[in-house]
Scaffold this motif. Structure first.
Motif, PDB file in Angstrom:
ATOM      1  N   TRP A 213       0.825  -1.201   0.000  1.00 28.79           N
ATOM      2  CA  TRP A 213       0.000   0.000   0.000  1.00 28.79           C
ATOM      3  C   TRP A 213       0.862   1.254   0.000  1.00 28.79           C
ATOM      4  O   TRP A 213       0.533   2.242  -0.642  1.00 28.79           O
ATOM      5  CB  TRP A 213      -0.928   0.001   1.202  1.00 28.79           C
ATOM      6  N   SER A 214       1.960   1.211   0.723  1.00 30.86           N
ATOM      7  CA  SER A 214       2.872   2.349   0.762  1.00 30.86           C
ATOM      8  C   SER A 214       3.453   2.616  -0.625  1.00 30.86           C
ATOM      9  O   SER A 214       3.559   3.769  -1.054  1.00 30.86           O
ATOM     10  CB  SER A 214       3.987   2.085   1.767  1.00 30.86           C
ATOM     11  N   ALA A 215       3.826   1.555  -1.323  1.00 27.30           N
ATOM     12  CA  ALA A 215       4.352   1.714  -2.683  1.00 27.30           C
ATOM     13  C   ALA A 215       3.271   2.276  -3.608  1.00 27.30           C
ATOM     14  O   ALA A 215       3.555   3.140  -4.447  1.00 27.30           O
ATOM     15  CB  ALA A 215       4.862   0.378  -3.212  1.00 27.30           C
ATOM     16  N   TYR A 216       2.036   1.818  -3.474  1.00 28.08           N
ATOM     17  CA  TYR A 216       0.934   2.329  -4.294  1.00 28.08           C
ATOM     18  C   TYR A 216       0.716   3.814  -4.021  1.00 28.08           C
ATOM     19  O   TYR A 216       0.445   4.589  -4.930  1.00 28.08           O
ATOM     20  CB  TYR A 216      -0.362   1.584  -4.004  1.00 28.08           C
ATOM     21  N   GLU A 217       0.813   4.202  -2.769  1.00 24.54           N
ATOM     22  CA  GLU A 217       0.579   5.592  -2.375  1.00 24.54           C
ATOM     23  C   GLU A 217       1.638   6.518  -2.975  1.00 24.54           C
ATOM     24  O   GLU A 217       1.351   7.665  -3.306  1.00 24.54           O
ATOM     25  CB  GLU A 217       0.603   5.693  -0.844  1.00 24.54           C
TER      26      GLU A 217
ATOM     27  N   PHE B 252      -3.898   7.708   2.719  1.00 26.46           N
ATOM     28  CA  PHE B 252      -4.866   6.630   2.552  1.00 26.46           C
ATOM     29  C   PHE B 252      -4.277   5.309   3.028  1.00 26.46           C
ATOM     30  O   PHE B 252      -4.946   4.506   3.640  1.00 26.46           O
ATOM     31  CB  PHE B 252      -5.288   6.557   1.076  1.00 26.46           C
ATOM     32  N   LYS B 253      -2.979   5.094   2.751  1.00 28.80           N
ATOM     33  CA  LYS B 253      -2.297   3.872   3.178  1.00 28.80           C
ATOM     34  C   LYS B 253      -2.318   3.756   4.702  1.00 28.80           C
ATOM     35  O   LYS B 253      -2.627   2.708   5.262  1.00 28.80           O
ATOM     36  CB  LYS B 253      -0.856   3.855   2.678  1.00 28.80           C
TER      37      LYS B 253
ATOM     38  N   HIS C  57      -4.153   0.947   6.855  1.00 28.54           N
ATOM     39  CA  HIS C  57      -3.312   0.143   7.754  1.00 28.54           C
ATOM     40  C   HIS C  57      -3.914   0.128   9.164  1.00 28.54           C
ATOM     41  O   HIS C  57      -3.971  -0.912   9.815  1.00 28.54           O
ATOM     42  CB  HIS C  57      -1.894   0.704   7.774  1.00 28.54           C
ATOM     43  N   MET C  58      -4.386   1.299   9.608  1.00 27.45           N
ATOM     44  CA  MET C  58      -5.031   1.391  10.918  1.00 27.45           C
ATOM     45  C   MET C  58      -6.304   0.537  10.946  1.00 27.45           C
ATOM     46  O   MET C  58      -6.546  -0.203  11.892  1.00 27.45           O
ATOM     47  CB  MET C  58      -5.366   2.851  11.223  1.00 27.45           C
TER      48      MET C  58
END
Length: 134
Positions: free
Chosen positions: A22-26, A122-123, A127-128
């Protein structure tokens, strides 16, 4: 007890991998020559073509070659789920719908989302929420 520890380790590993993805997508950029940009990914996959144009700011125009689809049948969608470009597009579509919600009629909400702030991640939000779910 050993089984419980094994399950907890597996869940931690999977959620960590998901958060990393998700971090990479963000961080993915829409345009640019880097291989991680949408422009490069769509060009490499054959959806776009760079056509030289001396008058364009970047020296070329992007030309449409073929439509992007999620798949028309269940098996086609299942096969495409492993494609990194499809995953990235689905991520962006969900993210866009989250920031700019649309009514059932297809009309945009007049009130802007309170979460659409410049520093909102958003990531981090997902994640939360994943942590609360697991």
């Amino acid at each position: 007890l050993v089984v419980l520890l094994f399950q907890a380790t597996a869940i931690l590993r999977v959620s960590s991998q998901v958060a990393h993805k998700w971090s990479a997508y963000e961080r993915t950029r829409s345009f640019g020559d880097r291989s991680e940009s949408f422009e490069s990914m769509f060009t490499k996959a054959g959806f776009l073509e760079k056509v030289p144009n001396k008058n364009a700011p970047r020296g070329f125009d992007l030309a449409f070659k073929r439509p992007f689809i999620y798949g028309t049948t269940f098996f086609e969608r299942l096969r495409l789920r492993g494609n990194p470009l499809v995953k990235m597009v689905m991520w962006r579509a969900l993210r866009h719908n989250f920031f700019f919600p649309v009514d059932e009629d297809g009309k945009k909400h007049t009130q802007q989302s309170a979460l659409a702030l410049p520093l909102f991640s958003f990531k981090s939000y997902l994640h939360m929420r994943l942590g609360e779910t697991v």
